[in-house]
Every structure is written in structure tokens, then in C-alpha cells.
Design a protein around this motif. Structure first.
Motif, PDB file in Angstrom:
ATOM      1  N   UNK A   6       0.859  -1.187   0.000  1.00  0.00           N
ATOM      2  CA  UNK A   6       0.000   0.000   0.000  1.00  0.00           C
ATOM      3  C   UNK A   6       0.894   1.235   0.000  1.00  0.00           C
ATOM      4  N   UNK A   7       0.499   2.263  -0.732  1.00  0.00           N
ATOM      5  CA  UNK A   7       1.227   3.528  -0.721  1.00  0.00           C
ATOM      6  C   UNK A   7       0.222   4.669  -0.720  1.00  0.00           C
ATOM      7  N   UNK A   8       0.670   5.864  -1.051  1.00  0.00           N
ATOM      8  CA  UNK A   8      -0.248   7.009  -1.156  1.00  0.00           C
ATOM      9  C   UNK A   8       0.002   7.728  -2.474  1.00  0.00           C
ATOM     10  N   UNK A   9      -0.867   8.657  -2.800  1.00  0.00           N
ATOM     11  CA  UNK A   9      -0.851   9.266  -4.131  1.00  0.00           C
ATOM     12  C   UNK A   9       0.377  10.136  -4.400  1.00  0.00           C
ATOM     13  N   UNK A  25      -3.062   2.454  -3.806  1.00  0.00           N
ATOM     14  CA  UNK A  25      -2.656   3.825  -3.506  1.00  0.00           C
ATOM     15  C   UNK A  25      -3.809   4.576  -2.846  1.00  0.00           C
ATOM     16  N   UNK A  26      -3.552   5.116  -1.658  1.00  0.00           N
ATOM     17  CA  UNK A  26      -4.554   5.881  -0.920  1.00  0.00           C
ATOM     18  C   UNK A  26      -4.342   7.369  -1.224  1.00  0.00           C
ATOM     19  N   UNK A  27      -5.357   8.075  -1.727  1.00  0.00           N
ATOM     20  CA  UNK A  27      -5.137   9.463  -2.138  1.00  0.00           C
ATOM     21  C   UNK A  27      -5.059  10.461  -0.991  1.00  0.00           C
ATOM     22  N   UNK A  28      -4.157  11.441  -1.141  1.00  0.00           N
ATOM     23  CA  UNK A  28      -4.183  12.619  -0.302  1.00  0.00           C
ATOM     24  C   UNK A  28      -5.240  13.561  -0.855  1.00  0.00           C
ATOM     25  N   UNK A 259       3.912  14.424 -12.221  1.00  0.00           N
ATOM     26  CA  UNK A 259       3.791  14.704 -10.795  1.00  0.00           C
ATOM     27  C   UNK A 259       2.336  15.063 -10.491  1.00  0.00           C
ATOM     28  N   UNK A 260       1.786  14.480  -9.423  1.00  0.00           N
ATOM     29  CA  UNK A 260       0.384  14.689  -9.082  1.00  0.00           C
ATOM     30  C   UNK A 260       0.087  16.059  -8.489  1.00  0.00           C
ATOM     31  N   UNK A 261      -1.194  16.307  -8.254  1.00  0.00           N
ATOM     32  CA  UNK A 261      -1.647  17.629  -7.831  1.00  0.00           C
ATOM     33  C   UNK A 261      -1.108  18.032  -6.465  1.00  0.00           C
ATOM     34  N   UNK A 262      -0.989  17.084  -5.533  1.00  0.00           N
ATOM     35  CA  UNK A 262      -0.506  17.432  -4.193  1.00  0.00           C
ATOM     36  C   UNK A 262       0.924  17.967  -4.255  1.00  0.00           C
ATOM     37  N   UNK A 263       1.822  17.220  -4.898  1.00  0.00           N
ATOM     38  CA  UNK A 263       3.211  17.662  -4.998  1.00  0.00           C
ATOM     39  C   UNK A 263       3.320  18.885  -5.904  1.00  0.00           C
TER      40      UNK A 263
END
Length: 281
Positions: A6-9, A25-28, A259-263
Motif C-alpha cells: 500500500x502507498x499514497x498518491x 494507492x490511498x489518495x491525499x 507529478x500529481x496535484x498534491x506535490x
């Protein structure tokens, strides 16, 4: 003994790749325009930058709740004996703390690891863990190898604008203004779980040369390497420049990643960088 990963987004592993390697993947979350959006599922970095250009207020980000991790672990343990949960650096986010709280409910069946990294630094660690689990290694054996990798893995990147670093408190307003006027490009690294300065150069061309030269030195030093290239929207042409500079270098290519929206909230548009790991854990 089967192990679920398991990881995160913030690993920036897209849904197709996660499905391919069997990773959850668990989203932030990104708080933007008055709403909470799940990273990668309900908002993209493109949505983010388009909204900011239209005058929306600067977004903020938050971690998943322990309950969301508990739900992911419960689902994973339906088909696996253990869970290895690997996350963004605790120096950057409270995500790993939420995961650890959730893990307490599962009687030792869930092991949580702080990657002390982010984006594809985390992503490559997750992919490695999935490979090692598939090879039959135990959770303690995988964790030992990930910790060894953490000491020698590397992230190096540059941003196209200093505005987002200023907004997020990474640099002062005067420093950002002066840097913009002088066309200064910061070289950034992840060190001890935090984003840190790796130097600065003047102009885009020198920034790309710095990244390419760094990859060449790393590959030579380690006798080969795994290399992933990453960018935010606006950085796609920069990725091509990095790739062209590395055309004569032999390495295990881990692909190009958005790169995703959080980063991206912290990095801004036009960011480009590389993540490096030795070939063998």
C-alpha cells in the motif's frame, strides 16, 4: 506468505501502473476552490494550474485519515497475509502518521515505512517493494533493503518559477523576486526527508545540464542505475531535453511520470527532475 503493498498518491504512480504491479494507492487531498479533491482521482495538476491562472485562491493539501488507511488495509488483508505500507516522508506530511495509527488495529499484520522521500523517490521504492515481495522476501527483509536504498537513492529537480516556492514558504519574497529578475534556477534535492537546496544556476539551459550531468555521475558511481524522469504540466519539453542529454547513457529506464496535484501544489508548473536508485537493493 503473501504481502500486499500500500502507498499514497504522492508516489505519483498512476492507476494503470498500480494495477499492473498490484499496489493500492490511498489518495491525499487538495483543498481548492472551496472543495476537497482526491489527488489523482478528482483533481489533476492541469486542473490546478488552470484554476490558479483563472484567479482561484492558492490550494492547500491534507493527508488521508486513519480510517481511510484502515479501509485499505482491511481490503488488502482479504487476499494477503500481511501489508507493507510505504509513504511520503513524515518531514513533509502527516500521512505516515495516519497510516501508523490505522496499523495499530491490525495486530502486527501491517508494517508502515516512512520512505523519507516523495514523488518518484517514493514511487521507485514502492515498485521495488512489490518486486521483492513477488520474489518471496519477507516483510523484514524487504524493509531492510528499502532502508539500504534510502541511503543512496537520489532526487534532483528544478522549478520553472520561484513563485510556488515563495507561496509555500520555501523561500522569501525578496529572494524569489531577485531570483526571477536574474533568471536563477534553483537545483533542489531531497535530503534527510526534506526538500533542500542542491545549488543554483543561471538559466534554463544550465539547469538541464546540471540534471543530465548528475545522472551521468550517479550511473558511473553506482555501476548502473534505475532512472525515472518526472515533471509537472509545462515541463514536458524539459523532459525531452533531459532525455536527449541522456541518449548515450545506459540505465534501467523507469519511465516518464507526471507529478500529481498534491506535490505540484508546492512545485508549480514547468518542474522537471529525476529520481535515481542503484540497480540492486
Amino acid at each position: 506468505m503473501t504481502i500486499a503493498i500500500v502507498t499514497d498518491s504522492t508516489s505519483d504512480l498512476n492507476a494503470a501502473l498500480c494495477a499492473q504491479v498490484g499496489v493500492t494507492s490511498v489518495p491525499l487531498y487538495v483543498l481548492f476552490d472551496g472543495k476537497m479533491h482526491k489527488d489523482g482521482l478528482e483533481i489533476t495538476p492541469g486542473d490546478l494550474f488552470a484554476g490558479l491562472k483563472a484567479g482561484k485562491k492558492t490550494p492547500s493539501t491534507s493527508q488521508p485519515s486513519p480510517a481511510e488507511f484502515a479501509a485499505a488495509y482491511t481490503e488488502a488483508l482479504k487476499t494477503a497475509d500481511e501489508v507493507l505500507s510505504i509513504h511520503i516522508s513524515g518531514q513533509m506530511s502527516g500521512t505516515v502518521g495516519s497510516a501508523r495509527l490505522a496499523a495499530q488495529e491490525f495486530g502486527g499484520k501491517v508494517t508502515v515505512v516512512d520512505s523519507r522521500s516523495v514523488s518518484m523517490g517514493l514511487g521507485l521504492r514502492v515498485l521495488r517493494a512489490a518486486e521483492l515481495a513477488h520474489q518471496g522476501l519477507s516483510v523484514p527483509q524487504i524493509v531492510e533493503k528499502l532502508e539500504a536504498l534510502q541511503k543512496v537513492a537520489d532526487i534532483r529537480f528544478t522549478v520553472d518559477t520561484l513563485d510556488f516556492l515563495r507561496i509555500n514558504g520555501r523561500i522569501g519574497g525578496g529572494q524569489a523576486l531577485l531570483g526571477s529578475l536574474l533568471n536563477i534556477k534553483p537545483i533542489l534535492v531531497v535530503k534527510d526527508g526534506r526538500v533542500d537546496s542542491g545549488g543554483r544556476v543561471r538559466g534554463h539551459k544550465k539547469a538541464m545540464s546540471d540534471i543530465v550531468d548528475h545522472v551521468k555521475k550517479y550511473v558511473a558511481q553506482h555501476g548502473g542505475a534505475r532512472v525515472a524522469v518526472m515533471c509537472t504540466p509545462g515541463g514536458e519539453e524539459f523532459v525531452k531535453e533531459v532525455r536527449a542529454g541522456l541518449s548515450d547513457v545506459a540505465f534501467e529506464d523507469m519511465g516518464d511520470h507526471m507529478i500529481g496535484a498534491v506535490v505540484a501544489t508546492h512545485a508549480g508548473p514547468g518542474t522537471v527532475g529525476v529520481t535515481l536508485e542503484p540497480l540492486h537493493a
